[in-house]
Design an enzyme around this catalytic site. Structure first.
Site, PDB file in Angstrom:
ATOM      1  N   LYS A   1      -5.325 -29.232 -14.616  1.00  0.00           N
ATOM      2  CA  LYS A   1      -5.391 -28.108 -13.762  1.00  0.00           C
ATOM      3  C   LYS A   1      -4.529 -28.558 -12.666  1.00  0.00           C
ATOM      4  O   LYS A   1      -3.752 -27.731 -12.004  1.00  0.00           O
ATOM      5  CB  LYS A   1      -6.798 -27.984 -13.241  1.00  0.00           C
ATOM      6  CG  LYS A   1      -6.993 -27.318 -11.743  1.00  0.00           C
ATOM      7  CD  LYS A   1      -8.404 -27.151 -11.408  1.00  0.00           C
ATOM      8  CE  LYS A   1      -9.057 -28.248 -10.609  1.00  0.00           C
ATOM      9  NZ  LYS A   1      -8.603 -28.442  -9.031  1.00  0.00           N
ATOM     10  N   ASN A   2      -4.427 -29.794 -12.012  1.00  0.00           N
ATOM     11  CA  ASN A   2      -3.659 -30.140 -10.876  1.00  0.00           C
ATOM     12  C   ASN A   2      -2.325 -30.313 -11.075  1.00  0.00           C
ATOM     13  O   ASN A   2      -1.627 -30.553  -9.965  1.00  0.00           O
ATOM     14  CB  ASN A   2      -4.377 -31.356 -10.151  1.00  0.00           C
ATOM     15  CG  ASN A   2      -5.795 -30.920  -9.507  1.00  0.00           C
ATOM     16  OD1 ASN A   2      -6.253 -29.808  -9.417  1.00  0.00           O
ATOM     17  ND2 ASN A   2      -6.436 -32.095  -9.106  1.00  0.00           N
TER      18      ASN A   2
ATOM     19  N   CYS B   1     -13.845 -27.517   2.791  1.00  0.00           N
ATOM     20  CA  CYS B   1     -14.569 -27.326   1.405  1.00  0.00           C
ATOM     21  C   CYS B   1     -15.549 -28.662   1.420  1.00  0.00           C
ATOM     22  O   CYS B   1     -15.823 -29.231   2.457  1.00  0.00           O
ATOM     23  CB  CYS B   1     -13.657 -27.455   0.200  1.00  0.00           C
ATOM     24  SG  CYS B   1     -13.316 -29.097  -0.247  1.00  0.00           S
TER      25      CYS B   1
ATOM     26  N   ARG C   1      -9.859 -31.125   5.120  1.00  0.00           N
ATOM     27  CA  ARG C   1      -8.854 -30.837   4.193  1.00  0.00           C
ATOM     28  C   ARG C   1      -7.633 -30.278   4.991  1.00  0.00           C
ATOM     29  O   ARG C   1      -7.506 -28.844   4.688  1.00  0.00           O
ATOM     30  CB  ARG C   1      -9.074 -30.371   3.166  1.00  0.00           C
ATOM     31  CG  ARG C   1     -10.361 -31.102   2.636  1.00  0.00           C
ATOM     32  CD  ARG C   1     -10.624 -30.886   0.984  1.00  0.00           C
ATOM     33  NE  ARG C   1      -9.349 -31.094   0.109  1.00  0.00           N
ATOM     34  CZ  ARG C   1      -9.520 -30.407  -1.292  1.00  0.00           C
ATOM     35  NH1 ARG C   1     -10.474 -30.041  -1.582  1.00  0.00           N
ATOM     36  NH2 ARG C   1      -8.436 -30.762  -1.987  1.00  0.00           N
TER      37      ARG C   1
ATOM     38  N   ASP D   1     -10.788 -38.340  -7.652  1.00  0.00           N
ATOM     39  CA  ASP D   1     -11.590 -37.399  -8.649  1.00  0.00           C
ATOM     40  C   ASP D   1     -12.368 -37.883  -9.662  1.00  0.00           C
ATOM     41  O   ASP D   1     -13.017 -37.412 -10.408  1.00  0.00           O
ATOM     42  CB  ASP D   1     -10.417 -36.666  -9.150  1.00  0.00           C
ATOM     43  CG  ASP D   1      -9.744 -35.789  -7.936  1.00  0.00           C
ATOM     44  OD1 ASP D   1      -8.786 -35.067  -8.424  1.00  0.00           O
ATOM     45  OD2 ASP D   1     -10.360 -35.780  -6.852  1.00  0.00           O
TER      46      ASP D   1
ATOM     47  N   ARG E   1     -14.341 -24.179 -12.341  1.00  0.00           N
ATOM     48  CA  ARG E   1     -13.020 -24.512 -11.606  1.00  0.00           C
ATOM     49  C   ARG E   1     -12.013 -25.188 -12.227  1.00  0.00           C
ATOM     50  O   ARG E   1     -10.616 -24.948 -12.141  1.00  0.00           O
ATOM     51  CB  ARG E   1     -13.256 -24.872 -10.285  1.00  0.00           C
ATOM     52  CG  ARG E   1     -14.079 -24.022  -9.407  1.00  0.00           C
ATOM     53  CD  ARG E   1     -13.877 -24.144  -7.894  1.00  0.00           C
ATOM     54  NE  ARG E   1     -12.509 -24.411  -7.408  1.00  0.00           N
ATOM     55  CZ  ARG E   1     -12.160 -24.648  -6.244  1.00  0.00           C
ATOM     56  NH1 ARG E   1     -13.183 -24.721  -5.411  1.00  0.00           N
ATOM     57  NH2 ARG E   1     -11.174 -24.375  -6.101  1.00  0.00           N
TER      58      ARG E   1
HETATM   59  C1  EPZ Z   1      -5.284 -33.022  -4.307  1.00  0.00           C
HETATM   60  O1  EPZ Z   1      -5.592 -32.229  -3.247  1.00  0.00           O
HETATM   61  C2  EPZ Z   1      -6.277 -32.452  -5.517  1.00  0.00           C
HETATM   62  N1  EPZ Z   1      -6.144 -31.102  -5.661  1.00  0.00           N
HETATM   63  C3  EPZ Z   1      -7.446 -32.922  -5.333  1.00  0.00           C
HETATM   64  O2  EPZ Z   1      -8.381 -32.743  -6.771  1.00  0.00           O
HETATM   65  C4  EPZ Z   1      -7.573 -34.664  -5.288  1.00  0.00           C
HETATM   66  O3  EPZ Z   1      -8.812 -34.968  -4.953  1.00  0.00           O
HETATM   67  C5  EPZ Z   1      -6.732 -34.947  -4.034  1.00  0.00           C
HETATM   68  O4  EPZ Z   1      -5.293 -34.553  -4.522  1.00  0.00           O
HETATM   69  C6  EPZ Z   1      -6.443 -36.471  -3.912  1.00  0.00           C
HETATM   70  O5  EPZ Z   1      -5.926 -36.904  -5.070  1.00  0.00           O
HETATM   71  C7  EPZ Z   1      -4.908 -30.695  -6.296  1.00  0.00           C
HETATM   72  O6  EPZ Z   1      -3.980 -31.478  -6.750  1.00  0.00           O
HETATM   73  C8  EPZ Z   1      -4.854 -28.965  -6.641  1.00  0.00           C
HETATM   74  P1  EPZ Z   1      -4.470 -34.504  -0.355  1.00  0.00           P
HETATM   75  P2  EPZ Z   1      -4.884 -32.298  -1.854  1.00  0.00           P
HETATM   76  O7  EPZ Z   1      -3.480 -33.653   0.593  1.00  0.00           O
HETATM   77  O8  EPZ Z   1      -3.418 -32.457  -2.098  1.00  0.00           O
HETATM   78  C9  EPZ Z   1      -5.709 -35.491   3.878  1.00  0.00           C
HETATM   79  C10 EPZ Z   1      -9.806 -31.808  -7.775  1.00  0.00           C
HETATM   80  O9  EPZ Z   1     -10.960 -32.166  -7.764  1.00  0.00           O
HETATM   81  N2  EPZ Z   1      -4.768 -34.413   4.330  1.00  0.00           N
HETATM   82  O10 EPZ Z   1      -3.969 -35.830  -1.218  1.00  0.00           O
HETATM   83  O11 EPZ Z   1      -5.430 -31.288  -1.109  1.00  0.00           O
HETATM   84  C11 EPZ Z   1      -7.101 -34.793   3.359  1.00  0.00           C
HETATM   85  O12 EPZ Z   1      -7.550 -34.202   4.152  1.00  0.00           O
HETATM   86  C12 EPZ Z   1      -9.297 -31.598  -6.391  1.00  0.00           C
HETATM   87  O13 EPZ Z   1      -9.229 -31.446  -8.482  1.00  0.00           O
HETATM   88  C13 EPZ Z   1      -4.469 -34.284   5.809  1.00  0.00           C
HETATM   89  O14 EPZ Z   1      -4.992 -34.716   6.712  1.00  0.00           O
HETATM   90  O15 EPZ Z   1      -5.272 -33.812  -1.273  1.00  0.00           O
HETATM   91  C14 EPZ Z   1      -7.467 -35.887   2.433  1.00  0.00           C
HETATM   92  O16 EPZ Z   1      -8.408 -36.564   3.358  1.00  0.00           O
HETATM   93  C15 EPZ Z   1     -10.252 -32.082  -5.231  1.00  0.00           C
HETATM   94  N3  EPZ Z   1      -3.418 -33.377   6.133  1.00  0.00           N
HETATM   95  C16 EPZ Z   1      -6.395 -36.817   2.183  1.00  0.00           C
HETATM   96  O17 EPZ Z   1      -5.259 -36.547   3.115  1.00  0.00           O
HETATM   97  C17 EPZ Z   1      -2.605 -32.841   5.184  1.00  0.00           C
HETATM   98  O18 EPZ Z   1      -1.934 -31.858   5.781  1.00  0.00           O
HETATM   99  C18 EPZ Z   1      -5.545 -36.573   0.549  1.00  0.00           C
HETATM  100  O19 EPZ Z   1      -5.568 -35.304   0.674  1.00  0.00           O
HETATM  101  C19 EPZ Z   1      -3.056 -32.888   3.880  1.00  0.00           C
HETATM  102  C20 EPZ Z   1      -4.191 -33.847   3.546  1.00  0.00           C
END
Ligand code: EPZ
Length: 418
Positions: free
Chosen positions: A22-23, A116, A121, A306, A398
């Protein structure tokens, strides 16, 4: 709302297939916005988030046709640069269209995704990166607008913290920017590399995908391509953990073992034994003597956040005390309260959960809260004595394709009820 009814205690025996990731599919679908040619994608999982992304693409002018195991997408012209609230609120990964829309037509308006269950996020890192490439960013009425009427210009972008979709968004913006872009402290997840593979097939010039520094030489335009996405490492890991508790044995098919090396290593430390009948198959058998081990989630190639909820469920069945630290998200223990209702012994303090096992789990009525917490409840229910009913399984739908059918196929007593 659908629910799952699961009768625990049944061994899992046979071969269970892994779908496409999915990701990986979400950014790869967003990348189709970058060309007017047709892009054919295969091994796209039939899950809710993908259907949402397909709708989002259609709302900005894409023609999305089902094609074998995936889609043929053609965005001859972007007719709207707006990702509407009603779609974005159901899937925050909609922010992945920001970069491609700005790169393709100089404009993007995306409803702010909002938080969420697992955390606030924010997408601030996506926005500052786009600003570095020359986009003007403004926020109003719950929407973020990125505007670059004269196109984007390459720059050095350093992420304060690793962000997976932030890296993907900026990579898609940079491929059509003028000149060179360097993304420092980039995410190294396999899904980032898979996106880079597709972009390269489309004519992009990218070096270093999969490492912390990605270099992009912008090109004037991209052309169509065909791409089959990588297997879902999180779905594979979820099934391996179920097999560690109930396998007799369970063979997970269609896995890229390199993508789950950290998980396999951690499961081995806990006493799980694997065999590898072929290059993309892993066999796992319930050992009955699992040892508690400590865990801290990390960005790839570390142990995936995850997989934390699923691993925590397994630790309830291990002898001893396991300390699990969630370093990526601020609120990713939503599964714990439900596991406690099934008889687990878990204490939470901030981003640290202490699991004392082995405790016998008994079936109960529980509620899914987010995608991976729900998967953890399915695993616990398979190992529990008696019947478990899991409410709000749309969370599971999802990111897991037909999970109840796949598990029934290897002996689980699970069915979907209205
Ligand atoms: C991706 O989310 C995945 N989703 C998530 O999978 C996964 O848990 C996550 O990466 C971490 O591996 C998809 O790929 C669609 P991040 P993403 O940006 O990109 C903070 C699932 O279960 N952050 O790497 O949204 C954020 O709050 C989902 O399939 C900022 O502060 O995660 C988090 O604490 C859930 N500012 C950390 O960084 C930003 O602009 C990592 O988030 C972006 C992120």
């Amino acid at each position: 709302m659908d629910k799952f009814v699961i009768e625990g205690g049944h061994p899992l025996k046979g071969v269970i297939p892994v779908s496409g990731a999915k990701n990986a599919a979400l950014p790869v679908l967003a990348a189709t916005l970058l060309t007017a040619d047709e892009v054919t994608l295969d091994r796209i999982p039939k899950v809710r988030d993908i259907r949402t992304m397909a709708k989002l693409l259609e709302s900005v002018g894409a023609e999305v046709k089902p094609n074998n195991g995936g889609y043929a997408v053609r965005v001859t012209e972007v007719t709207s640069a707006e990702a509407p609230y009603e779609l974005v609120k159901t899937m925050r990964a909609s922010s992945l269209v920001l970069g491609p829309l700005v790169a393709r037509c100089g404009e993007a308006r995306v409803s702010m995704p909002g938080g969420c269950a697992i955390g606030a996020r924010p997408i601030n890192l996506h926005l500052t990166g786009l600003e570095k490439l020359g986009a003007k960013i403004s926020q109003e009425h719950g929407y973020v607008r990125a505007h670059a009427p004269n196109g984007l210009t390459g720059a050095v972008i350093h992420f304060d913290r690793v962000t997976v979709t932030g890296t993907e968004d900026l990579l898609m913006a940079a491929v059509l920017a003028k000149g060179e872009t360097v993304i420092e402290n980039a995410a190294r997840e396999p899904e980032v590399s898979d996106l880079a593979d597709l972009l390269t097939k489309m004519g992009a010039r990218i070096e270093g995908a999969g490492t912390s520094t990605i270099q992009v030489e912008g090109v004037a335009e991209l052309h169509g391509a065909t791409h089959a996405i990588i297997p879902d490492r999180i779905e594979a890991g979820t099934f391996l953990i179920a097999g560690a508790l109930m396998g007799d044995p369970l063979t997970v098919d269609g896995v890229n073992t390199e993508h789950i090396a950290a998980l396999i290593d951690k499961m081995r430390q806990a006493g799980v034994e694997f065999s590898f009948p072929s290059e993309d198959r892993i066999e796992v058998r319930a050992s009955g003597k699992l040892r508690a081990v400590d865990l801290a989630t990390k960005e790839y190639p570390g142990f995936a956040t995850d997989m934390q909820a699923q691993f925590l469920a397994m630790m309830t069945q291990a002898e001893g005390e396991s300390e699990i630290i969630e370093t990526i998200f601020e609120n990713r223990f939503m599964h714990v309260s439900e596991l406690l209702r099934m008889g687990a012994d878990i204490a939470i303090e901030g981003n640290r959960a202490t699991v004392r096992g082995k405790t016998e789990l008994s079936g109960a009525r529980v509620m899914a809260s987010d995608l991976r917490a729900s998967a953890s409840l399915v695993i616990a229910a398979l190992a529990a004595r008696g019947e478990t009913v899991i409410d709000r399984v749309y969370h599971i739908d999802r990111g897991y394709e037909r999970i109840e059918e796949k598990l029934s196929g290897v002996g689980a007593q699970i069915h979907r009820a209205e």
